[in-house]
Design a protein around this motif. Structure first.
Motif, mmCIF file in Angstrom:
data_model
loop_
_atom_site.group_PDB
_atom_site.id
_atom_site.type_symbol
_atom_site.label_atom_id
_atom_site.label_comp_id
_atom_site.label_asym_id
_atom_site.label_seq_id
_atom_site.Cartn_x
_atom_site.Cartn_y
_atom_site.Cartn_z
ATOM 1 N N UNK A 1 0.734 -1.265 -0.109
ATOM 2 C CA UNK A 1 0.017 0.088 0.070
ATOM 3 C C UNK A 1 0.929 1.362 0.008
ATOM 4 N N UNK B 1 0.643 4.071 -3.126
ATOM 5 C CA UNK B 1 0.326 5.144 -2.560
ATOM 6 C C UNK B 1 1.313 6.291 -2.927
ATOM 7 N N UNK C 1 1.914 6.734 -6.606
ATOM 8 C CA UNK C 1 0.683 7.628 -7.263
ATOM 9 C C UNK C 1 0.801 9.143 -7.008
ATOM 10 N N UNK C 2 0.678 9.337 -5.636
ATOM 11 C CA UNK C 2 0.971 10.846 -5.279
ATOM 12 C C UNK C 2 2.327 11.559 -5.968
ATOM 13 N N UNK D 1 -4.190 10.374 -17.208
ATOM 14 C CA UNK D 1 -5.215 9.693 -16.373
ATOM 15 C C UNK D 1 -5.348 8.449 -16.568
ATOM 16 N N UNK E 1 -2.412 6.524 -14.794
ATOM 17 C CA UNK E 1 -2.769 6.328 -13.556
ATOM 18 C C UNK E 1 -3.669 5.190 -13.216
ATOM 19 N N UNK E 2 -4.802 5.124 -14.153
ATOM 20 C CA UNK E 2 -5.966 4.206 -13.973
ATOM 21 C C UNK E 2 -5.038 2.650 -14.194
ATOM 22 N N UNK F 1 -3.518 2.253 -10.798
ATOM 23 C CA UNK F 1 -4.513 1.828 -9.877
ATOM 24 C C UNK F 1 -4.971 0.268 -9.982
ATOM 25 N N UNK F 2 -5.320 0.001 -11.153
ATOM 26 C CA UNK F 2 -5.841 -1.385 -11.419
ATOM 27 C C UNK F 2 -4.976 -2.411 -10.787
ATOM 28 N N UNK G 1 -2.547 -1.813 -8.600
ATOM 29 C CA UNK G 1 -2.537 -1.665 -7.074
ATOM 30 C C UNK G 1 -3.798 -2.593 -6.593
ATOM 31 N N UNK G 2 -4.952 -2.248 -7.152
ATOM 32 C CA UNK G 2 -5.813 -2.936 -6.595
ATOM 33 C C UNK G 2 -6.057 -4.347 -6.407
ATOM 34 N N UNK H 1 -3.422 -5.817 -4.109
ATOM 35 C CA UNK H 1 -3.913 -5.690 -2.692
ATOM 36 C C UNK H 1 -5.067 -6.513 -2.645
ATOM 37 N N UNK I 1 -13.896 -0.364 -6.839
ATOM 38 C CA UNK I 1 -12.651 0.088 -7.584
ATOM 39 C C UNK I 1 -12.706 1.460 -8.330
ATOM 40 N N UNK J 1 -11.856 4.059 -5.944
ATOM 41 C CA UNK J 1 -10.432 4.301 -5.590
ATOM 42 C C UNK J 1 -9.805 5.087 -6.735
ATOM 43 N N UNK J 2 -10.131 4.651 -7.890
ATOM 44 C CA UNK J 2 -9.535 5.682 -9.158
ATOM 45 C C UNK J 2 -9.454 7.073 -9.083
ATOM 46 N N UNK K 1 -7.192 8.564 -7.031
ATOM 47 C CA UNK K 1 -5.947 8.411 -7.656
ATOM 48 C C UNK K 1 -5.807 9.519 -8.619
ATOM 49 N N UNK L 1 -5.414 12.710 -10.871
ATOM 50 C CA UNK L 1 -4.542 14.061 -10.734
ATOM 51 C C UNK L 1 -5.358 15.008 -10.723
ATOM 52 N N UNK M 1 -5.359 17.335 -13.853
ATOM 53 C CA UNK M 1 -6.339 16.993 -14.960
ATOM 54 C C UNK M 1 -7.912 17.604 -14.819
#
Lengths: 289, 284
Positions: A211, A215, A218-219, A267, A270-271, A274-275, A277-278, A281, B119, B122-123, B126, B128, B131
């Motif tokens: 995690x 995190x 991403x940040x 984006x 990042x998606x 995230x996927x 990540x998910x 996890x 999910x 959650x996106x 995340x 930005x 954007x």
């Protein structure tokens, strides 16, 4: 816990759905809209197809920013994760000092991001900042507004200062959940400190560490305010990360089409992450039962 | 065998004591690294500009509170804090109000699309802010909410609602389901059960979620700056005002910075044991 199937639960989720749809889906649709249109001003738009996307994919500017962004995220992860684990291992386990450390370590996490920038902007100045002044007195040529290396060192150290505590706090939470019996068993086996870490503490920390890593990734990938306050993306474009470049393009130059195409690709990256990540996890959670 | 145990015991104890000492050194150095830049800001906020610019001092020689007085007496300054507090509070209330029932649904029931929905939430955490800056600006301008507190509060819901849902779901999973069932058998309706029985049980979770919503809304600047000009301008954006014709007013800038740290520092003590859980989106 056993969950029961209940379709009426949708009604409980509905407010969240509406609110997030309003604040995420509508704006995102605007972005999609701009990304496929061109304008000559006067609010007259016409269809441009995928022109902006191909333009952005060919533009060196975006690739350079992406490269800098990946380098930045890579560097801060390489420093913050080991350092965070190291700090967590050295934290007092209980009592007053444990609380004291927790509170003090959380402090940088709660400072508004532009104030974080301001703090380091001041701290690194040669004339009035402690860090800059000390380095200058030691004879080191340090000027983060002129020198690329100094600018990079400053924003990396700033990020390490700002977020290492997050990794440390999560790792500490993971460490605290290890039952004493594990350590006693290790003592009976006369396991070395390294082996205790490698075979007991690290595996038990894996979940929270995952995690923390994701995190932080991403940040750091969408960081904007802190480096912008310190360097403004300079010297030249040396510290222009993705978000800084995007804001420059969208709100500075009002190049709506390219900026929208840029946004969408940004984006999507990042998606995708995230996927991952998910998935990682939830798999870890399943394995732990 | 007996010899071996009597021999190893004192050495491990000695080693343990040495380790405690070395870890104290590590922690001291780390905390020093964390606190030094903050100390420097505090130090500057208590100096006059002449002292800041003309002499390099490790602590204020000429202690002054004038910088704080400037901020706390000028409405153009302190309204920034009021604005920030208003939209942050609004955001916290909205986020919790919608997240509580949703988190309950996620923690108790299976329903169509629940995993995908979770999910998707959650996106948004995340996404930005860069954007969303421009589209938010246009969306809130077109509905006439530009430069209002509610606009910033709603914009911050983008990342705070998912966060609140995740944290609360983590806490709610810890409450046994038998409690719900018993309450329903006792004739409680859903609303009364939720407010009277369930919410007190997860009070700490609600507190932690509120803290995190407050915090993330408080530290964010890009969106709040883009969506405001005058009436709802947050303190963080007002800080740029110190750049006057005669250079930067360093003392006031530092004092403003210190004042933004205060709210977080005040409440952090109460959530110190849950802070890791909050950052891990309720997953620790």
């Amino acid at each position: 816990m056993e969950k029961t199937v209940n379709q009426k639960a949708w009604f409980l989720v509905l407010p969240v759905l509406l609110l997030v749809a309003f604040s995420a889906v509508i704006p995102l649709m605007t972005v999609v809209n701009y990304s496929v249109q061109d304008t000559f001003g006067n609010n007259q738009f016409f269809w441009a197809g995928l022109e902006w996307f191909s333009e952005m994919l060919e533009s060196e500017r975006m690739w350079d920013a992406l490269g800098r962004q990946l380098m930045f995220s890579g560097i801060i992860l390489a420093i913050e994760v080991p350092l965070g684990i190291f700090v967590a291992l050295n934290m007092p386990k209980s009592g007053f000092w444990s609380s004291f450390c927790l509170v003090m370590m959380s402090l940088p996490l709660l400072i508004p991001w532009n104030v974080v920038g301001t703090i380091w902007q001041i701290f690194g100045r040669v004339d009035i900042g402690l860090l800059g002044y000390t380095l200058d007195a030691l004879g080191i040529n340090y000027n983060y507004t002129q020198d690329t290396l100094a600018a990079w060192v400053t924003i990396v150290v700033m990020d390490v200062w700002h977020w290492t505590s997050l990794v440390a706090l999560l790792a500490f939470a993971g460490l605290k959940s290890i039952p004493d019996a594990y350590y006693q068993a290790a003592k009976i086996d006369q396991a070395s400190r390294w082996k205790v870490f490698r075979f007991i503490e690290l595996p038990k920390m894996m979940g929270v560490l995952m995690i923390a890593i994701l995190l932080r990734f991403m940040d750091s990938f969408m960081i904007y305010t802190e480096p912008f306050v310190v360097t403004g993306g300079g010297p030249g474009n040396a510290t222009t990360l993705l978000s800084i470049d995007l804001v420059k393009m969208a709100l500075g130059q009002f190049d709506l089409g390219p900026a929208a195409a840029f946004s969408l690709m940004y984006f999507l990256v990042i998606l995708l992450i995230s996927w991952v990540f998910y998935t990682v996890m939830t798999n870890l959670e399943k394995r732990e039962g | 065998m007996a010899d071996a145990t009597t021999n190893t015991f004192p050495t491990t104890q000695r080693r343990a004591r040495k380790r405690i000492k070395s870890s104290a050194v590590v922690m001291t150095l780390y905390l020093l690294f964390l606190l030094l830049p903050i100390y420097w800001l505090l130090n500057m906020s208590l100096k006059t500009n002449t002292e800041i610019l003309n002499s390099f001092t490790l602590f204020p020689r000429d202690l002054t509170f004038a910088n704080y007085a400037t901020i706390l007496t000028d409405p153009a300054w302190y309204m920034g804090y009021v604005n920030s507090l208003i939209y942050v509070t609004m955001n916290t209330v909205i986020s919790l109000a919608v997240a509580l029932p949703a988190a309950y649904a996620f923690s108790r029931y299976h329903f169509m699309g629940d995993k995908h929905l979770f999910f998707w939430l959650l996106t948004n955490r995340m996404a930005p802010p860069a954007v969303f800056a421009l589209p938010f600006f246009q969306l809130y301008s077109s509905v006439g909410l530009f430069d209002t507190h509610i606009a910033v509060a709603l914009a911050h819901c983008l990342f705070n609602v998912p966060l609140a849902v995740w944290i609360l779901e983590g806490f709610m999973r810890g409450v046994p389901k038998e409690i719900d069932e018993t309450a329903y058998l006792d004739g409680y309706g859903f609303g009364r059960f939720f407010v009277k029985i369930f919410m007190p049980l997860i009070a700490s979770g609600i507190g932690v979620a509120a803290f995190f919503c407050f915090m993330f809304s408080w530290v964010e600047l890009l969106l709040s700056r883009t969506l405001t000009t005058v009436d709802a301008k947050p303190i963080a954006a007002i800080m740029t005002r110190t750049q006057g014709a005669s250079g930067i007013d360093w003392g006031v800038l530092a004092a403003a910075g210190i004042l933004t740290i205060v709210p977080g520092a005040l409440v952090i003590y109460f959530v110190r044991n849950y802070i890791a859980k909050g950052f891990a989106l309720g997953r620790v």
